[in-house]
Design a protein around this motif. Sequence first.
Motif, PDB file in Angstrom:
ATOM      1  N   ILE A   1      -0.145  -5.637   7.234  1.00  0.00           N
ATOM      2  CA  ILE A   1      -0.673  -4.444   8.045  1.00  0.00           C
ATOM      3  C   ILE A   1      -0.258  -4.861   9.454  1.00  0.00           C
ATOM      4  O   ILE A   1      -0.570  -6.105  10.089  1.00  0.00           O
ATOM      5  CB  ILE A   1      -2.134  -4.238   8.051  1.00  0.00           C
TER       6      ILE A   1
ATOM      7  N   ALA B   1      -7.591  -5.146   9.295  1.00  0.00           N
ATOM      8  CA  ALA B   1      -7.219  -4.101  10.300  1.00  0.00           C
ATOM      9  C   ALA B   1      -7.790  -4.494  11.492  1.00  0.00           C
ATOM     10  O   ALA B   1      -8.962  -4.888  11.688  1.00  0.00           O
ATOM     11  CB  ALA B   1      -7.519  -2.786   9.615  1.00  0.00           C
TER      12      ALA B   1
ATOM     13  N   ASP C   1      -0.021   0.356   7.540  1.00  0.00           N
ATOM     14  CA  ASP C   1      -0.156  -0.552   6.519  1.00  0.00           C
ATOM     15  C   ASP C   1       1.041  -0.593   5.598  1.00  0.00           C
ATOM     16  O   ASP C   1       1.724  -1.600   5.429  1.00  0.00           O
ATOM     17  CB  ASP C   1      -1.291  -0.081   5.561  1.00  0.00           C
TER      18      ASP C   1
ATOM     19  N   PHE D   1      -3.311  -7.357   4.782  1.00  0.00           N
ATOM     20  CA  PHE D   1      -3.968  -6.291   4.378  1.00  0.00           C
ATOM     21  C   PHE D   1      -5.361  -6.917   3.693  1.00  0.00           C
ATOM     22  O   PHE D   1      -5.246  -7.826   3.048  1.00  0.00           O
ATOM     23  CB  PHE D   1      -3.281  -5.397   3.445  1.00  0.00           C
ATOM     24  N   ASN D   2      -6.494  -6.471   4.220  1.00  0.00           N
ATOM     25  CA  ASN D   2      -6.886  -5.478   4.922  1.00  0.00           C
ATOM     26  C   ASN D   2      -7.517  -5.802   6.111  1.00  0.00           C
ATOM     27  O   ASN D   2      -8.728  -5.416   6.662  1.00  0.00           O
ATOM     28  CB  ASN D   2      -7.965  -4.486   4.147  1.00  0.00           C
TER      29      ASN D   2
ATOM     30  N   SER E   1       5.992  -3.185   6.260  1.00  0.00           N
ATOM     31  CA  SER E   1       5.126  -2.520   7.333  1.00  0.00           C
ATOM     32  C   SER E   1       6.055  -2.535   8.554  1.00  0.00           C
ATOM     33  O   SER E   1       7.082  -3.323   8.719  1.00  0.00           O
ATOM     34  CB  SER E   1       3.902  -2.950   7.578  1.00  0.00           C
TER      35      SER E   1
END
Length: 195
Positions: free
Chosen positions: A64, A116, A79, A113-114, A94
């Motif tokens: 990400i 964020a 993402d 990922f994830n 990405s």
Amino acid sequence: MKTGAVLLAGCLMAANAGAATIHFTGNIEYHNDVVYTYFTLDNDADDVRIWTDSYQGGTNFDPITALWNADGSLIDENDDNSGINPSTQTRFDSGFSLSSLAAGNYIFTIATFNNAAQGNMLSDGFAYDGLDPIPLAEWDQPASHEGMGPNWSLWLDGVDSASNPDDAASVPEPSSVALLGLGLLGLGLRRARRG
């Protein structure tokens, strides 16, 4: 002497005559690692592309990415975007294709990922900050699988300079190559004058 000055001026202009494509690679160890790349645009740009091509159909982790201003404010987060360079990217890679970006300094981050961004400022951190690090080889990544590789690969096209402290094999920036060339030119001219 005039010839040397003309050659020197030509080399300096070539070193600054447009943006280059720059490639960085490396490895992460844990699920909550974040890779930071810094880049500069000397002038406003209308075609900047920044992308990963490391996922390789699941061989490596699902990235990400996020783009930040130099002050740490978030520009955008992405993402999945494997359409920037379809010849090398695979599903879940990405990045960004930017039709307008002002001159200045920027930060580009790659996380798993994830993991964020947790807010609109880089100082707000990432989702996995504060968690015990899990070795990537042992981690079951959400929406992916366990046992993914640690490799990341990042390309920047249309930027004037970039640096990445985590790069596995440092790639010289165009200005560094030009300076090396100027040094070699100077040594050659000095040798020619002596001979």
